[in-house]
Design a protein around this motif. Structure first.
Motif, PDB file in Angstrom:
ATOM      1  N   LYS A 479      25.527  55.366  33.557  1.00  0.00           N
ATOM      2  CA  LYS A 479      24.243  54.767  33.207  1.00  0.00           C
ATOM      3  C   LYS A 479      24.131  54.466  31.712  1.00  0.00           C
ATOM      4  N   LEU A 480      25.061  55.008  30.915  1.00  0.00           N
ATOM      5  CA  LEU A 480      25.012  54.746  29.477  1.00  0.00           C
ATOM      6  C   LEU A 480      25.539  53.359  29.137  1.00  0.00           C
ATOM      7  N   ASN A 481      26.303  52.794  30.053  1.00  0.00           N
ATOM      8  CA  ASN A 481      26.871  51.457  29.823  1.00  0.00           C
ATOM      9  C   ASN A 481      27.652  51.414  28.514  1.00  0.00           C
ATOM     10  N   THR A 482      28.440  52.467  28.278  1.00  0.00           N
ATOM     11  CA  THR A 482      29.224  52.606  27.046  1.00  0.00           C
ATOM     12  C   THR A 482      30.669  52.926  27.407  1.00  0.00           C
ATOM     13  N   PRO A 483      31.647  52.275  26.804  1.00  0.00           N
ATOM     14  CA  PRO A 483      33.056  52.595  27.097  1.00  0.00           C
ATOM     15  C   PRO A 483      33.363  54.063  26.799  1.00  0.00           C
ATOM     16  N   GLU A 484      34.318  54.592  27.555  1.00  0.00           N
ATOM     17  CA  GLU A 484      34.715  55.993  27.387  1.00  0.00           C
ATOM     18  C   GLU A 484      36.198  56.060  27.038  1.00  0.00           C
ATOM     19  N   TYR A 485      36.546  56.998  26.159  1.00  0.00           N
ATOM     20  CA  TYR A 485      37.941  57.206  25.750  1.00  0.00           C
ATOM     21  C   TYR A 485      38.264  58.662  26.083  1.00  0.00           C
TER      22      TYR A 485
END
Length: 605
Positions: A479-485
């Motif tokens: 739901k954050l709509n942020t890429p993850e590493y």
């Protein structure tokens, strides 16, 4: 010393023994009346009071004793007992993790007792040496023919010789050792001054310039100023006394002319010395001469908390670690002020010796905090349950969904004018400590590499080894709509290969990889290990480094650091000591620097 764990048993709502881990910054989160303030007040009793009230016992078990305990790490290398230097480890006063565990027991009748829960020698006749007086230890030394080379006037030296005489036959058990009874009454007074100072700033307090925190620092400042002027003040007092005595003597002489008998009964005498401190008082005023107690409640609390800090950081506490406990710092504060308070707390904990524990039930404040600092408290079958950081997937999901505690992720909770561009996911807090430390070193060498400690565009979240699969399968961060590493330990078995494949198949820009070495500790140079632990070890890519170091330490001392403690110290204290040269020596392929360059590209795009 630093506080690392609180132990509560039969204290108010905490009937079953409950252990709450403490970081440098810890936030106790939950609804009203769930047990947050209870933890802070228990610590206040432990550090600052000798007794508890009858109402502090669990209402259903008032006939049972109450226990409040604390576990400390970062212990001093030396302590003084019986006027001789020794150490907690030499006296076998540490638990299996190498920490000092102190329990205060409050019986229904009788006085409070203090105990140390330690991994202590258990051989018959050698399990109570701390109880024995000098003459008893001498008798044991002579019976064992150990007089040569042992100073019979020093109890610690005799204890060490007796324990050493057991050789490989020495055995240990974890048990309670009295710290304030019999001959060890000398023990607790030596330990107590080493403990951190604990100060509690309560939520339900008056907010005026007459409040105690407002008065204390200025009273301390006045005391210091008066001490500096003591010579002049004594001269003034003497001159005043001389003049007053002169007037009194003349008065008696005149009285003698009227009534000699009455005059003979009178003698000039000052009842007490002057108390200069009481000659001064103060009030804070702002613009238009408006006093503090007429300002807004938010301003008053900010000012009073600053006074609270000034008191605690006064010369009275120099040389001691400090624990600030602050109830509901968000009270009466604008969101901008809340953000300022949290940032200040983070900066304070970076100072050596400072820890902060806060309580809150406001999602907005919790959202500003590192997720590993959160302790989520709920009622479980009538007893509080404490979830630590990310160790329980079910509770983590509830925390994320109901309180919104994911840190610094979306406006308006993120720093103004910034959007978080990347979420770094690792297994645990030790990985966070390693990456942030190495990123700072790399940034100093190459400014194009981001410093993870200070970038507002990146958040690091430890997903927890046992709950990692749940986070990925349910994609809680979607739901954050942020890429993850994602960076996970290979553990030599590629245990997370499937999870990495699952993440890499996403189409949202996320990616994942396993370390080529066993885990983060395998990237730390042996020179750092030598400086940190005093052992020489050749680190390989597949070695279980914490376990190997712990084994070397315990070969010298069975109560030395456990692998878990070694792991924490390697990342928290060892990683910051790594130079670029040492990193390249351990990681010639520059794998770690490659991660940091990949991460940096996200905020440069």
């Amino acid at each position: 010393m630093k506080l690392r764990e609180i132990i509560l048993k039969n204290f108010r709502g905490y009937y079953v023994e409950t252990r709450i881990t403490i970081d440098d910054l810890t936030a106790l989160i939950g609804k009203n009346d769930v047990g947050k303030s209870t933890i802070l007040e228990a610590l206040d009793i432990f550090f600052n009071q000798s007794k508890i009230d009858s109402v502090d016992r669990n209402v259903f078990h008032t006939g049972e004793e109450t226990v409040i305990g604390c576990v400390f790490d970062d212990l001093p290398a030396e302590i003084t007992l019986e006027n001789v230097t020794t150490s907690f480890s030499k006296e076998y006063l540490i638990n299996r993790d190498g920490n000092l565990e102190v329990l205060k027991k409050y019986p229904t009748n009788g006085k409070t007792t203090i105990w140390i829960y330690a991994n202590h020698p258990s051989n018959d006749g050698f399990n109570d040496l701390l109880l024995k007086k000098n003459n008893e230890l001498k008798a044991m030394i002579r019976a064992a023919h150990l007089e040569d080379g042992v100073n019979l006037s020093i109890n610690s030296a005799m204890r060490a010789a007796l324990w050493a005489s057991l050789g490989d036959t020495i055995t240990f058990e974890v048990r309670e050792i009295s710290a304030d009874q019999a001959d060890e009454k000398k023990l607790w007074p030596k330990i107590e001054p080493l403990l951190p100072s604990y100060r509690l700033f309560k939520a339900d307090r008056p907010s005026s310039d007459e409040d105690q925190e407002a008065q204390d620092p200025m009273q301390h400042a006045m005391k210091t100023a008066l001490e500096e002027q003591s010579e002049q003040l004594n001269a003034i007092a003497n001159e005043v006394q001389r003049k007053v005595s002169e007037v009194a003597t003349n008065t008696i002489q005149k009285l003698r002319e009227f009534d000699p008998e009455l005059a003979a009964t009178l003698t000039p005498k000052f009842k007490k010395e002057p108390t200069w401190e009481k000659a001064f008082s103060f009030s804070l005023t702002g613009e238009n001469s408006i006093p503090l107690n007429k300002r807004g409640s938010g301003i008053r609390r900010l000012v009073l908390f600053s006074f609270f800090r000034a008191t605690t950081e006064s010369a009275l506490f120099e040389g001691k670690n400090i624990i600030y406990a602050v109830e509901e710092p968000e009270t009466s504060q604008h969101p901008d002020a809340q953000r300022m308070i949290v940032n200040t707390f983070k900066e304070m904990t970076e100072k050596n010796g400072c820890q902060i524990i806060i309580t809150t039930h406001v999602p907005g404040l919790a959202a500003l905090l590192p997720i590993q600092s959160l302790r989520y408290i709920t009622n479980s079958e009538g007893s509080p349950e404490v979830a630590v950081g990310t160790e329980d997937a079910g509770i983590l999901a509830r925390v994320a969904d109901t309180l919104g505690v994911l840190p610094d992720l979306t406006p308006p909770l993120a720093p103004q004018h910034h959007d978080v561009k990347l979420v770094i996911c690792v297994e645990g807090p030790n990985d966070v400590a390693f990456l942030t430390a190495i990123s700072r070193t790399a940034h100093q060498a190459d400014p194009s590499i981001v410093d993870l400690n200070s970038s507002p565009y990146i958040v690091i979240i430890p997903l927890g080894g046992n709950t990692l699969k749940e986070w990925v399968n349910h994609n809680y961060l979607q739901k954050l709509n942020t890429p993850e590493y994602h960076i996970y330990d290979s553990d030599n078995t590629h245990a997370h290969a499937g999870i990495c494949d699952q993440i890499n198949r996403r189409s949202d820009g996320s990616s994942a990889r396993e370390t080529t070495k066993r885990e983060m500790e395998n990237y730390i140079h042996s020179d750092v290990v030598r400086d940190l632990f005093g052992v020489q070890i050749e680190i390989s890519d597949t070695m279980d480094v914490p376990r190997e170091i712990s084994a070397l330490l315990q070969a010298r001392n069975p109560t030395a650091y456990s692998p878990e403690t070694v792991k924490r110290k390697l990342n928290k204290l060892g990683a910051p000591r790594m130079t670029m040269e040492l990193l390249h020596s351990r990681d010639p392929a520059d794998e770690v620097i490659g991660w940091l360059r990949d991460i940096s590209k996200f905020i440069q795009a």
